[in-house]
Design a protein around this motif. Structure first.
Motif, PDB file in Angstrom:
ATOM      1  N   LYS A 237      25.215  19.124  13.598  1.00 34.50           N
ATOM      2  CA  LYS A 237      24.646  18.758  11.807  1.00 34.50           C
ATOM      3  C   LYS A 237      25.769  19.442  11.006  1.00 34.50           C
ATOM      4  N   THR A 238      25.955  18.743  10.027  1.00 35.48           N
ATOM      5  CA  THR A 238      26.941  19.113   9.007  1.00 35.48           C
ATOM      6  C   THR A 238      26.255  18.884   7.529  1.00 35.48           C
ATOM      7  N   ASP A 239      27.000  19.187   6.508  1.00 33.79           N
ATOM      8  CA  ASP A 239      26.328  19.127   5.032  1.00 33.79           C
ATOM      9  C   ASP A 239      26.294  17.472   4.758  1.00 33.79           C
ATOM     10  N   GLY A 240      27.369  16.945   5.268  1.00 33.42           N
ATOM     11  CA  GLY A 240      27.742  15.521   4.901  1.00 33.42           C
ATOM     12  C   GLY A 240      26.448  14.538   5.705  1.00 33.42           C
ATOM     13  N   ASN A 241      26.590  13.193   5.182  1.00 30.47           N
ATOM     14  CA  ASN A 241      25.798  12.213   5.930  1.00 30.47           C
ATOM     15  C   ASN A 241      26.469  11.744   7.292  1.00 30.47           C
TER      16      ASN A 241
END
Length: 345
Positions: A237-241
């Motif tokens: 999981k990352t901050d972006g889409n």
């Protein structure tokens, strides 16, 4: 009255009533009348008397004729139990409207003995209708892997396809069931189960089995799209889409419809939310299918996960058969009836 022994207890003195022998001896088991209490026990696998022990040991078709008061018959728990019983492959003879034991008049009266005998006669005559025929059935969803943990899928349970496979076997056919990821288990003589996961695996299995089949019923909810690339490790999981690129899967129905030979019957399914009839008729022509079975997510008690279904069957000759909501095992019987008409026309 029949001059035959009556068995009512699992044990009588030192004698054991062999419920396993009873379950394997019979050609058909008929429970009439089927009370609300026995129905509930059968639906949930309870085994506290000889009747239930024989039922759970039966390897033959089981037919039940319910009988109870109207309010009990219409109670949601009773209807849920009936759906469970039908999902197990049991045949249910509909109740009739008439005078009840309570003195009331309404639904819940057991079918008349003549009706039960006619039902049995019709069922037993059909048991050999497809003897010597081979059938391919697909069922359940497919799971298209995104990474080792996640996938794209749908809510299909596989119940409709399993019911169709069971109906075909009961009529004498030899069946290959290609089953996507599903918790369902089915073990019947004459039935071979091939478990697959992805749309590509289901396509390959169908292509292998179809040339030897007289009947192909493609009821599986195959994914239309699959990821272009599958990540080798779990995607963090990352901050972006997260953007996924998807590509079309191979169209099993269109492929089999395009290579079918004279005498082979190909049946497809259409599950729609809008423009149902127009889409089903278009699919019938575009995929070169012989029948399309339409069900709508707008109908109560139909679609994914339910033990019941409500279908319309379209044929290439312009036929259109509309059926009310029924247990999926009875829907399967309706579909196979239509297939037999094509095979023996």
């Amino acid at each position: 009255m029949s001059k035959n022994p009556v068995l009512s207890d699992l044990f009588e003195g030192d004698t054991w009533a062999n419920h396993v022998g009873l379950g394997r001896w019979a050609d058909v088991m008929v429970i009439a009348p089927l009370s609300c209490n026995t129905l509930a026990k059968m639906a949930h696998g309870l085994c506290d008397n000889l009747l239930l022990a024989a039922y759970l040991s039966a390897v033959c078709p089981v037919v039940v004729a319910p009988a109870m008061d109207e309010d009990m018959w219409h109670h949601p728990s009773t209807q849920a139990n009936l759906s469970r019983l039908a999902a197990f492959g049991n045949r249910i003879i509909p109740v009739e409207k008439g005078e009840l034991a309570s003195g009331l008049y309404g639904d819940g009266r057991m079918a008349e003995p003549e009706t039960i005998l006619e039902f049995l006669r019709d069922m037993l005559q059909k048991r050999g209708d497809l003897k010597g025929k081979k059938a391919l059935v697909t069922a359940g969803p497919t799971h298209e892997a995104i990474d080792p943990v996640r996938f794209i899928g749908n809510h299909s349970s596989g119940k409709m396809g399993v019911a169709l496979a069971r109906e075909l076997v009961q009529r004498g056919a030899e069946v290959d069931l290609v089953l996507g990821p599903s918790s369902l288990t089915v073990d019947l003589p004459g039935l071979s189960v091939h478990r697959v996961t992805s749309a590509e695996e289901m396509y390959a299995a169908c292509l292998e089995k179809f040339p030897g089949a007289d009947i192909a019923i493609l009821s599986a909810a195959v994914a239309d799209y699959t990821p272009v690339a599958r990540a080798a490790e779990k995607i963090k999981k990352t901050d972006g889409n997260l953007v996924l690129e998807l590509m079309r899967t191979k169209d099993i129905l269109k492929t089999l419809g395009g290579i079918k030979k004279k005498g082979q019957v190909v049946v497809g399914f259409a599950l729609e939310t809008t423009g149902e009839r127009e889409y089903a008729l278009g699919k019938l022509q575009a995929k070169n299918a012989d029948l399309i079975v339409l069900n709508s997510l707008n109908d109560d008690g139909a679609g994914f996960g339910f033990d019941t279904n409500k279908v319309t069957i379209f044929g290439r000759g312009g036929s259109e058969q509309v059926y009310g909501r029924k247990p999926k095992q009875q829907v399967a019987a309706d579909i196979v009836d239509q297939i037999e008409k094509l095979l023996y026309a």
